[in-house]
Design a protein around this motif. Structure first.
Motif, PDB file in Angstrom:
ATOM      1  N   VAL A 106      23.527   5.515 -34.935  1.00  0.00           N
ATOM      2  CA  VAL A 106      24.242   6.787 -35.084  1.00  0.00           C
ATOM      3  C   VAL A 106      24.369   7.160 -36.562  1.00  0.00           C
ATOM      4  CG1 VAL A 106      26.319   8.029 -34.385  1.00  0.00           C
ATOM      5  CG2 VAL A 106      25.618   6.006 -33.102  1.00  0.00           C
ATOM      6  N   ARG A 107      24.147   8.413 -36.856  1.00  0.00           N
ATOM      7  CA  ARG A 107      24.315   8.955 -38.218  1.00  0.00           C
ATOM      8  C   ARG A 107      23.607   8.089 -39.269  1.00  0.00           C
ATOM      9  NH1 ARG A 107      30.639  10.770 -38.556  1.00  0.00           N
ATOM     10  NH2 ARG A 107      31.038   8.588 -38.049  1.00  0.00           N
ATOM     11  N   VAL A 108      22.306   7.901 -39.077  1.00  0.00           N
ATOM     12  CA  VAL A 108      21.527   7.063 -39.996  1.00  0.00           C
ATOM     13  C   VAL A 108      21.257   7.862 -41.280  1.00  0.00           C
ATOM     14  CG1 VAL A 108      19.442   5.674 -40.258  1.00  0.00           C
ATOM     15  CG2 VAL A 108      20.406   6.043 -37.973  1.00  0.00           C
ATOM     16  N   PRO A 109      21.705   7.372 -42.430  1.00  0.00           N
ATOM     17  CA  PRO A 109      21.452   8.089 -43.690  1.00  0.00           C
ATOM     18  C   PRO A 109      19.949   8.223 -43.959  1.00  0.00           C
ATOM     19  CG  PRO A 109      23.123   6.408 -44.003  1.00  0.00           C
ATOM     20  CD  PRO A 109      22.537   6.186 -42.646  1.00  0.00           C
ATOM     21  N   GLU A 110      19.583   9.286 -44.647  1.00  0.00           N
ATOM     22  CA  GLU A 110      18.168   9.639 -44.841  1.00  0.00           C
ATOM     23  C   GLU A 110      17.334   8.491 -45.414  1.00  0.00           C
ATOM     24  OE1 GLU A 110      17.636  13.024 -47.367  1.00  0.00           O
ATOM     25  OE2 GLU A 110      15.484  13.136 -46.941  1.00  0.00           O
ATOM     26  N   ARG A 111      17.835   7.868 -46.485  1.00  0.00           N
ATOM     27  CA  ARG A 111      17.051   6.802 -47.140  1.00  0.00           C
ATOM     28  C   ARG A 111      16.807   5.632 -46.185  1.00  0.00           C
ATOM     29  NH1 ARG A 111      15.806  10.190 -49.742  1.00  0.00           N
ATOM     30  NH2 ARG A 111      16.943  11.062 -51.495  1.00  0.00           N
ATOM     31  N   ILE A 112      17.829   5.302 -45.417  1.00  0.00           N
ATOM     32  CA  ILE A 112      17.714   4.166 -44.497  1.00  0.00           C
ATOM     33  C   ILE A 112      16.775   4.524 -43.348  1.00  0.00           C
ATOM     34  CG2 ILE A 112      19.028   2.692 -42.888  1.00  0.00           C
ATOM     35  CD1 ILE A 112      21.352   3.037 -45.049  1.00  0.00           C
ATOM     36  N   ARG A 113      16.835   5.782 -42.901  1.00  0.00           N
ATOM     37  CA  ARG A 113      15.922   6.239 -41.848  1.00  0.00           C
ATOM     38  C   ARG A 113      14.475   6.164 -42.329  1.00  0.00           C
ATOM     39  NH1 ARG A 113      13.813  10.719 -41.262  1.00  0.00           N
ATOM     40  NH2 ARG A 113      15.300  11.862 -42.525  1.00  0.00           N
ATOM     41  N   GLU A 114      14.257   6.555 -43.591  1.00  0.00           N
ATOM     42  CA  GLU A 114      12.900   6.494 -44.153  1.00  0.00           C
ATOM     43  C   GLU A 114      12.379   5.054 -44.182  1.00  0.00           C
ATOM     44  OE1 GLU A 114      13.454  10.388 -47.083  1.00  0.00           O
ATOM     45  OE2 GLU A 114      13.655   8.367 -47.912  1.00  0.00           O
ATOM     46  N   ALA A 115      13.240   4.122 -44.569  1.00  0.00           N
ATOM     47  CA  ALA A 115      12.828   2.711 -44.627  1.00  0.00           C
ATOM     48  C   ALA A 115      12.574   2.173 -43.219  1.00  0.00           C
ATOM     49  CB  ALA A 115      13.889   1.887 -45.343  1.00  0.00           C
ATOM     50  N   LEU A 116      13.422   2.562 -42.258  1.00  0.00           N
ATOM     51  CA  LEU A 116      13.225   2.133 -40.863  1.00  0.00           C
ATOM     52  C   LEU A 116      11.908   2.685 -40.327  1.00  0.00           C
ATOM     53  CD1 LEU A 116      16.835   2.633 -39.432  1.00  0.00           C
ATOM     54  CD2 LEU A 116      15.608   0.455 -39.485  1.00  0.00           C
ATOM     55  N   GLU A 117      11.602   3.905 -40.715  1.00  0.00           N
ATOM     56  CA  GLU A 117      10.352   4.540 -40.288  1.00  0.00           C
ATOM     57  C   GLU A 117       9.149   3.782 -40.839  1.00  0.00           C
ATOM     58  OE1 GLU A 117      11.565   9.045 -39.733  1.00  0.00           O
ATOM     59  OE2 GLU A 117       9.919   8.805 -41.178  1.00  0.00           O
ATOM     60  N   LEU A 118       9.241   3.446 -42.126  1.00  0.00           N
ATOM     61  CA  LEU A 118       8.171   2.712 -42.797  1.00  0.00           C
ATOM     62  C   LEU A 118       7.938   1.369 -42.104  1.00  0.00           C
ATOM     63  CD1 LEU A 118       6.641   3.611 -45.296  1.00  0.00           C
ATOM     64  CD2 LEU A 118       8.230   2.296 -46.707  1.00  0.00           C
ATOM     65  N   ALA A 119       9.009   0.761 -41.632  1.00  0.00           N
ATOM     66  CA  ALA A 119       8.915  -0.542 -40.962  1.00  0.00           C
ATOM     67  C   ALA A 119       8.521  -0.393 -39.493  1.00  0.00           C
ATOM     68  CB  ALA A 119      10.243  -1.276 -41.083  1.00  0.00           C
ATOM     69  N   GLY A 120       8.343   0.856 -39.056  1.00  0.00           N
ATOM     70  CA  GLY A 120       7.954   1.088 -37.663  1.00  0.00           C
ATOM     71  C   GLY A 120       9.074   0.820 -36.673  1.00  0.00           C
ATOM     72  N   PHE A 121      10.311   0.941 -37.133  1.00  0.00           N
ATOM     73  CA  PHE A 121      11.451   0.613 -36.272  1.00  0.00           C
ATOM     74  C   PHE A 121      12.016   1.813 -35.525  1.00  0.00           C
ATOM     75  CE2 PHE A 121      13.495  -3.689 -37.116  1.00  0.00           C
ATOM     76  CZ  PHE A 121      12.285  -4.280 -37.416  1.00  0.00           C
TER      77      PHE A 121
ATOM     78  N   PRO B 279       2.597  -6.703 -40.539  1.00  0.00           N
ATOM     79  CA  PRO B 279       3.124  -6.809 -39.183  1.00  0.00           C
ATOM     80  C   PRO B 279       2.533  -5.705 -38.299  1.00  0.00           C
ATOM     81  CG  PRO B 279       4.795  -5.956 -40.708  1.00  0.00           C
ATOM     82  CD  PRO B 279       3.598  -6.310 -41.528  1.00  0.00           C
ATOM     83  N   ASN B 280       2.388  -5.985 -37.013  1.00  0.00           N
ATOM     84  CA  ASN B 280       1.886  -4.974 -36.085  1.00  0.00           C
ATOM     85  C   ASN B 280       3.019  -4.010 -35.745  1.00  0.00           C
ATOM     86  OD1 ASN B 280       0.875  -3.427 -34.075  1.00  0.00           O
ATOM     87  ND2 ASN B 280       0.410  -5.123 -32.676  1.00  0.00           N
ATOM     88  N   LEU B 281       2.964  -2.824 -36.357  1.00  0.00           N
ATOM     89  CA  LEU B 281       4.080  -1.891 -36.224  1.00  0.00           C
ATOM     90  C   LEU B 281       4.066  -1.137 -34.895  1.00  0.00           C
ATOM     91  CD1 LEU B 281       4.381  -0.409 -39.810  1.00  0.00           C
ATOM     92  CD2 LEU B 281       5.329  -2.505 -38.887  1.00  0.00           C
ATOM     93  N   SER B 282       2.988  -1.315 -34.127  1.00  0.00           N
ATOM     94  CA  SER B 282       2.994  -0.619 -32.840  1.00  0.00           C
ATOM     95  C   SER B 282       3.283  -1.574 -31.681  1.00  0.00           C
ATOM     96  CB  SER B 282       1.660   0.101 -32.620  1.00  0.00           C
ATOM     97  OG  SER B 282       0.612  -0.817 -32.746  1.00  0.00           O
ATOM     98  N   ALA B 283       3.526  -2.867 -32.029  1.00  0.00           N
ATOM     99  CA  ALA B 283       3.862  -3.828 -30.973  1.00  0.00           C
ATOM    100  C   ALA B 283       5.179  -3.421 -30.321  1.00  0.00           C
ATOM    101  CB  ALA B 283       3.991  -5.222 -31.578  1.00  0.00           C
ATOM    102  N   ASP B 284       5.305  -3.697 -29.017  1.00  0.00           N
ATOM    103  CA  ASP B 284       6.559  -3.318 -28.365  1.00  0.00           C
ATOM    104  C   ASP B 284       7.659  -4.315 -28.755  1.00  0.00           C
ATOM    105  OD1 ASP B 284       6.221  -5.545 -26.838  1.00  0.00           O
ATOM    106  OD2 ASP B 284       5.682  -4.472 -25.013  1.00  0.00           O
TER     107      ASP B 284
END
Lengths: 111, 136
Positions: free
Chosen positions: A79-94, B91-96
């Protein structure tokens, strides 16, 4: 880092403030594990006042999401993820592993 | 070149991030880039403590950070175990969720956040991790 937990009927709202890095992530993990130990698997993590999170925090989120989703018993949402943290999560594929909400009320209501 | 030595303990990550942020801010980087630089320095330092030194200790972690023209140059040095960065697979970023691996995530982030990441290791200089990022 500071963590507060609010228990609702259907879920826990866990508010994490400050910085989560390798130094503070163990405490963050412990809070999440404790919720699971108490049978709480529906968890909304409010990040509005989170300033920083490294991959140590991402690992804690991933481990908790795995545990919560097992047997379809729950889920972790962000919830309410700050922009910088969202960008890092995106980069990590999370970002595709977690639903996100802009409003804690909406997040709590989603369970 | 301004250089600092920290004990290889996670509690010093705050200071390491603050040190690189100050240089980046003075060098005219955007707030978004400063966050990236802080994250990269944190991931690199955390890896050194976790893997090179195999846990927290009072062993030295040297940080050198300065602007060279339009680039910020960050050098981290340790005297622990060396490693082969080419052996760290992305790391495999598309892995479930169930098969997602988190090992190697720190190195992956460093490579994504910085323009160059170079690693050198020898008995005389210790292990050197050199990262650069150009101001936009």
């Amino acid at each position: 880092m500071e963590i507060t937990t609010q228990e609702f009927k259907h879920c826990d709202l866990i508010k994490v403030k400050g910085r989560v890095d390798s130094s503070t992530a163990p405490q963050f993990s412990k809070t999440l594990e404790k919720a699971n130990e108490h049978g709480r698997f529906k968890i909304a993590i409010d990040m509005a006042e989170l300033e920083y999170m490294s991959s140590a925090g991402f690992r804690a989120l991933l481990a908790t999401q795995r545990n919560c989703k097992r047997y379809n018993r729950g889920e972790v949402v962000l919830v309410r993820v700050p922009e910088r943290i969202r960008e890092a999560l995106e980069l990590a594929g999370f970002t595709e592993l977690f639903k996100t909400f802009d409003d804690p009320v909406e997040a709590v209501g989603s369970f | 070149m301004p250089s600092y030595t920290f004990p290889a303990r996670f509690e010093f990550l705050d200071e390491i991030r603050e040190t690189v942020a100050q240089v980046a801010r003075a060098g005219g980087f955007s707030e978004k880039a400063i966050y990236s630089i802080q994250l990269a320095a944190d991931e690199a330092s955390s890896n050194i403590i976790e893997h090179a030194y195999e846990g927290e200790s009072d062993s030295p972690l040297d940080l050198t950070c300065e602007m060279q023209g339009d680039d910020i140059v960050i050098i981290l040095r340790d005297w622990g175990k060396s490693f082969n960065p080419a052996g760290v697979k992305d790391p495999n970023l598309s892995a479930d969720l169930s098969t997602r691996q988190v090992g190697g995530l720190g190195m992956y982030l460093m490579r994504k956040l910085m323009d160059t990441v170079r690693y050198e290791s020898n008995a005389r200089t210790g292990n050197l991790l050199i990262m650069t990022k150009r101001r936009e």
